[in-house]
Structure formats: structure tokens, C-alpha cells
Write an enzyme that holds these catalytic residues in place. Structure first.
Site, PDB file in Angstrom:
ATOM      1  N   CYS A 261       0.801  -1.235   0.000  1.00 52.30           N
ATOM      2  CA  CYS A 261       0.000   0.000   0.000  1.00 52.30           C
ATOM      3  C   CYS A 261       0.830   1.279   0.000  1.00 52.30           C
ATOM      4  O   CYS A 261       0.804   2.032  -0.969  1.00 52.30           O
ATOM      5  CB  CYS A 261      -0.914   0.005   1.226  1.00 52.30           C
TER       6      CYS A 261
HETATM    7  N1  LIG Z   1      -2.449  -6.392   1.259  1.00 53.59           N
HETATM    8  C1  LIG Z   1      -2.940  -5.363   1.907  1.00 53.59           C
HETATM    9  O1  LIG Z   1      -2.602  -5.140   3.064  1.00 53.59           O
HETATM   10  C2  LIG Z   1      -3.938  -4.422   1.286  1.00 53.59           C
HETATM   11  C3  LIG Z   1      -4.636  -3.552   2.125  1.00 53.59           C
HETATM   12  C4  LIG Z   1      -5.572  -2.683   1.581  1.00 53.59           C
HETATM   13  C5  LIG Z   1      -5.782  -2.703   0.197  1.00 53.59           C
HETATM   14  N2  LIG Z   1      -5.104  -3.554  -0.619  1.00 53.59           N
HETATM   15  C6  LIG Z   1      -5.413  -3.538  -2.037  1.00 53.59           C
HETATM   16  O2  LIG Z   1      -6.197  -4.676  -2.358  1.00 53.59           O
HETATM   17  C7  LIG Z   1      -5.882  -5.159  -3.671  1.00 53.59           C
HETATM   18  C8  LIG Z   1      -5.500  -6.632  -3.622  1.00 53.59           C
HETATM   19  O3  LIG Z   1      -4.289  -6.757  -2.884  1.00 53.59           O
HETATM   20  P1  LIG Z   1      -3.831  -8.123  -2.216  1.00 53.59           P
HETATM   21  O4  LIG Z   1      -2.777  -7.739  -1.231  1.00 53.59           O
HETATM   22  O5  LIG Z   1      -4.995  -8.920  -1.742  1.00 53.59           O
HETATM   23  O6  LIG Z   1      -3.180  -8.870  -3.485  1.00 53.59           O
HETATM   24  P2  LIG Z   1      -2.644 -10.386  -3.541  1.00 53.59           P
HETATM   25  O7  LIG Z   1      -1.548 -10.384  -4.537  1.00 53.59           O
HETATM   26  O8  LIG Z   1      -2.409 -10.911  -2.172  1.00 53.59           O
HETATM   27  O9  LIG Z   1      -3.885 -11.206  -4.128  1.00 53.59           O
HETATM   28  C9  LIG Z   1      -4.443 -10.958  -5.363  1.00 53.59           C
HETATM   29  C10 LIG Z   1      -4.974 -12.261  -5.958  1.00 53.59           C
HETATM   30  O10 LIG Z   1      -5.659 -11.918  -7.167  1.00 53.59           O
HETATM   31  C11 LIG Z   1      -5.450 -12.951  -8.108  1.00 53.59           C
HETATM   32  N3  LIG Z   1      -5.753 -12.429  -9.436  1.00 53.59           N
HETATM   33  C12 LIG Z   1      -5.004 -11.631 -10.236  1.00 53.59           C
HETATM   34  N4  LIG Z   1      -5.671 -11.366 -11.375  1.00 53.59           N
HETATM   35  C13 LIG Z   1      -6.868 -11.985 -11.292  1.00 53.59           C
HETATM   36  C14 LIG Z   1      -7.996 -12.082 -12.156  1.00 53.59           C
HETATM   37  N5  LIG Z   1      -8.021 -11.453 -13.329  1.00 53.59           N
HETATM   38  N6  LIG Z   1      -9.037 -12.821 -11.750  1.00 53.59           N
HETATM   39  C15 LIG Z   1      -9.020 -13.463 -10.564  1.00 53.59           C
HETATM   40  N7  LIG Z   1      -7.987 -13.419  -9.708  1.00 53.59           N
HETATM   41  C16 LIG Z   1      -6.923 -12.675 -10.068  1.00 53.59           C
HETATM   42  C17 LIG Z   1      -4.005 -13.359  -7.886  1.00 53.59           C
HETATM   43  O11 LIG Z   1      -3.760 -14.658  -8.382  1.00 53.59           O
HETATM   44  C18 LIG Z   1      -3.894 -13.269  -6.344  1.00 53.59           C
HETATM   45  O12 LIG Z   1      -4.180 -14.512  -5.735  1.00 53.59           O
HETATM   46  C19 LIG Z   1      -4.805  -4.219  -4.184  1.00 53.59           C
HETATM   47  O13 LIG Z   1      -5.405  -3.191  -4.941  1.00 53.59           O
HETATM   48  C20 LIG Z   1      -4.210  -3.630  -2.922  1.00 53.59           C
HETATM   49  O14 LIG Z   1      -3.638  -2.371  -3.160  1.00 53.59           O
HETATM   50  C21 LIG Z   1      -4.196  -4.441  -0.085  1.00 53.59           C
END
Ligand SMILES: NC(=O)c1ccc[n+]([C@@H]2O[C@H](COP(=O)([O-])OP(=O)(O)OC[C@H]3O[C@@H](n4cnc5c(N)ncnc54)[C@H](O)[C@@H]3O)[C@@H](O)[C@H]2O)c1
Length: 421
Positions: A261
């Protein structure tokens, strides 16, 4: 029809959401494009810090199914997109995952269903990027035949006092009906759901939250540097200021910012400001400059400490402790430990590392280090031990007493000020 939701992307954000929805009695499909993730989850294996294998088993018992088959979307009243939003070339937003996931939802969307985007992104994404994709793919009219909202994720991995249920959830729809549908969905398992005026306000709220952290971390990092020069103990300064019960929030200096983030999301906002309005978002750019300077600062302070012992960094044994981006979680994304290590290597230090949560540390595509197997021995043998993350597994008192030279960048040990950041 039972309440059914498909959560697209089963990572740090999507999986805890899926868990909470199963607890509220929803039939939950966890759709992901990764076979590894889906197979692991269906065999009861968690791949994120915040959920254990037992948690996954509980979800599966309550009817959760991970899948790579998007047809589950057609039987879902709600689809929530939680896919990555990284930076592309030249630091611009890369929405390819959001676009692909939205296309998948559009291809299977049922009439009357609700689409919610949770991925962090710049203002205008839900209306300007996702809406046309959904309408074109589904042949339906947004806001009438199906509903759309943005709801920013507020997951803080490793945190236990605030989780999905007790963290207020913001929701902004493309119209009132959309906001109502999204509020209704989250109200099943979140204590407080807060509607805001529209999608852009919800998108920008998330970026304000992250930019606020980014800027305040930069503020204390900059203060840490000049307090050192002035002979003032920054940790005592922060301890003192933190006693004010209002108008102050505590931030602490560190080797830099990491995670998915803080180092990334404010760029989404500054990019949009520059792109649309032609001028810079100066606070973000300044915060970036200061936070990015911290790894190099850590190494030059280390060099000074060695210098006092008549040693050069060149050839000294340096042991880094804690290489994840924050304590007590295994996530290494954007960890400042990497630029710290690169700088030590540039200066010809003999580098080793230990982290209870990382066995093999991939510093780049073709360079990795294996964790020191005997922590005590490694601490005793190093010329300098640098604490980057104070994981709870570490006995800091013992490490400090066993090390020839100990530099604490976390402020968590009882070291004298000159041995702290
Ligand atoms: N990790 C955090 O602490 C956090 C906190 C707040 C917001 N976010 C936001 O949330 C979003 C997701 O982050 P995350 O940390 O969960 O990511 P992550 O990488 O942990 O997980 C994302 C998942 O999405 C899957 N994916 C990718 N493309 C896809 C598609 N087209 N269809 C289906 N699945 C697909 C990937 O295989 C992966 O398993 C981002 O925008 C991030 O900025 C993350």
C-alpha cells in the site's frame, strides 16, 4: 436462492473477506486465476499470514469453494473484485488485473447483481474503466440492470484488534440504488457501513488514508535525521509527544516504507493529479523522496558505527535481522530491507540475514541468500547486527548483549540513542 457471493482474487484482501462472508452464512466462491492458490485453498492450506489452515478448513466446512471457473459469478448476487493494482512502467497505475477481473465478471454477470471493486486505485476507475467494460460485456445498463460500487479495503495484515467485522467500511455507488445494494451486502458481516457520496469519494478516501500515513512516516524519518545531528533522542521526542491525548498521532522512523500500500498507492493519486491537472502532488513526491532515502541512511549510520570501532564496511560481516516489510508477517513486498541489502553489498559488506518468517531471501531474480541457521552464533560472529524488523520471536535484550555492535532501526530495544535510528 441462497445468498451467494463470488470474491475475485483470493489474496491478502479477498481471502479474509471470503472468510467473514462465510461466517455470515453466505455461500462464498473464491475465484482466482492461480491454480496454485485455488488448489492450496481447497486442500485447506492458507497462503496468507492472517488466516491459519484451521481457518480455511472452517471456511470449507461452511461451504466455501475456491475455483478457477468463473461460471460461479452467474449464480452470485454479488461479485467483489480484490485483485492487485501494481505500478507499471514509469510509475503509472497498472490496471490490467482490475480490467481482466472486471471483464470476467461482465462475461457472467446476472441481471440484478452487484459488482463491487475493492482494489486500491485512482479516482474515476469504477465509473471510467470498470463501468464500460461491464456494460459492453454484459449488454446490460449499469445502475438499472445491475449495480456498481467502490468499497476500499482496510485490511492491515498482522493486526488483531481491528479486523473486517469491526473496521468501518466505506461504500460509494454509481447511483443511490447501487450504494444501497453494496451497503446491504456488507451490513451482513461488518458492524458499521458508511455510505459516501459516490465512487470517486470512496476511491479518494482510501488514497487519503494511505497518503496520510506515507507523509507522516516521512515527517518522522526526516526529523530522525536532523535530531541525530542535533544530539536529540527522536524516540524520546515521540514518546513525549504521544502523551498528548488529542491532535497527535504516533508515527515512528524506520528503514523505509514497504508493503503493497504505502509505497504504491499514493502514486495512484499523484499520477492522476499530474495527468489530469498538470501539476505535482507535492506532499506525496516529497514523502517519497524522504522515505526512499532511508535505506541509504541506515547504511551510512551503520558505516559510522563501524568507523568508531576502527572498522570499514568493506569486508565487515553485517547481519540483517527481519527482512519482511513489517513485524510478525511473512510478506516481503516492497520491503525496504532489499535496498538496505543492496547498499551494503555495493559497499562490499559481507552480508547475511535472519528472519523467522523467511527461509530464502530473493534479493533479485538471480541473487538470493539463505537464512542463517543458528541465530545466536550469527549474532555473535557478525561485526554489526542491524535490526530491521523487531519480530516478536526475537529476544532483543539477548541479541543486543550478544552482538559486537547492534544498530536498532526500530526503536524497540533498550539501546542507547546513538545505536538507534
Ligand atoms: N495487502 C494489503 O494489506 C492491502 C490492504 C488494503 C488494500 N489492498 C489492495 O487490495 C488489492 C488486492 O491486494 P492483495 O494484497 O490482496 O493482493 P494479492 O496479490 O495478495 O492477491 C491478489 C490475488 O488476485 C489474483 N488475481 C489476479 N488477477 C486476477 C484475475 N483477473 N481474476 C481473478 N484473480 C486474479 C491473484 O492470483 C492473487 O491470488 C490491491 O489493490 C491492494 O492495493 C491491499
Amino acid at each position: 436462492m441462497s445468498k451467494t457471493v463470488t470474491i475475485i482474487g483470493q489474496g491478502y484482501v479477498g481471502l479474509p473477506l471470503a472468510e467473514e462472508a462465510t461466517r455470515a452464512g453466505w455461500k462464498v466462491y473464491g475465484y482466482d486465476v492461480s491454480d496454485r492458490v485455488v488448489n492450496g485453498l481447497n486442500s485447506g492450506i492458507s497462503h496468507i499470514d492472517d488466516l491459519t489452515d484451521e481457518d480455511i478448513a472452517g471456511m470449507v466446512e461452511r461451504g466455501y469453494e475456491a475455483t478457477t471457473d468463473p461460471r460461479c459469478i452467474a449464480e452470485s448476487q454479488v461479485s467483489v473484485v480484490c485483485v492487485p493494482t501494481p505500478l507499471g512502467a514509469a510509475g503509472s497505475p497498472d490496471l490490467k488485473y482490475v480490467e481482466a477481473a472486471t471483464q470476467t465478471v461482465g462475461d457472467h454477470l446476472a441481471k440484478g447483481a452487484t459488482y463491487i471493486l475493492e482494489s486500491t486505485t485512482y479516482p474515476g476507475t469504477t465509473d471510467g474503466i470498470c463501468l464500460p467494460i461491464l456494460e459492453a460485456a454484459s449488454g446490460m445498463k449499469a445502475g438499472e440492470d445491475f449495480f456498481m460500487a467502490y468499497s476500499p479495503e482496510r485490511v492491515d495484515p498482522g493486526r488483531i484488534d481491528f479486523q473486517i467485522k469491526n473496521t468501518p467500511k466505506l461504500v460509494g455507488g454509481i447511483n443511490d440504488a447501487s450504494t444501497e445494494h453494496a451497503v446491504d451486502f456488507y451490513s451482513h458481516f461488518v458492524d458499521t457501513v458508511v455510505p459516501v457520496r459516490g465512487t470517486k469519494e470512496a476511491e479518494t478516501s482510501k488514497l487519503l488514508e494511505n497518503t496520510f500515513r506515507h507523509v507522516n512516516i516521512a515527517l518522522v524519518n526526516e526529523m530522525a535525521k536532523f535530531c541525530k545531528e542535533l544530539g536529540i533522542d527522536i524516540w524520546e521526542v515521540i514518546r513525549g509527544a504521544s502523551t498528548k491525548p488529542f491532535g497527535f498521532m504516533k508515527f515512528t522512523p524506520s528503514a523505509g516504507v514497504g508493503g503493497h500500500c504505502i509505497p504504491i498507492d499514493p502514486n495512484y493519486l499523484s499520477y492522476e493529479v499530474r495527468n489530469r491537472l498538470g501539476y505535482p502532488f507535492r506532499f506525496v513526491e516529497l514523502a517519497q523522496e524522504i522515505n526512499n532515502s532511508m535505506p541509504r541512511y541506515v547504511v551510512s549510520r551503520s558505516s559510522e558505527l563501524l568507523n568508531h570501532q576502527a572498522k570499514a564496511l568493506n569486508g565487515s560481516k553485517v547481519l540483517l535481522l527481519g527482512v519482511t516489510y513489517k513485524p510478525n508477517i511473512a510478506d516481503q513486498r516492497e520491503s525496504p530491507a532489499v535496498p538496505v541489502a543492496e547498499e551494503f553489498l555495493n559497499r562490499m559488506a559481507e552480508l547475511s540475514f535472519h528472519d523467522p518468517l523467511v527461509e530464502t531471501w530473493n534479493l533479485s531474480k538471480d541473487y538470493s541468500l539463505e537464512r542463517e541457521s543458528d541465530l545466536q552464533k550469527a549474532v555473535e560472529e557478525a561485526d554489526l547486527v542491524v535490526l530491521l524488523q523487531a519480530h516478536k520471536a526475537y529476544d532483543l535484550e539477548n541479541i543486543r548483549n550478544s552482538a559486537k555492535l547492534f544498530f536498532d532501526t526500530t526503536g524497540k530495544s533498550d539501546s542507547p540513542a546513538q545505536f538507534k535510528l
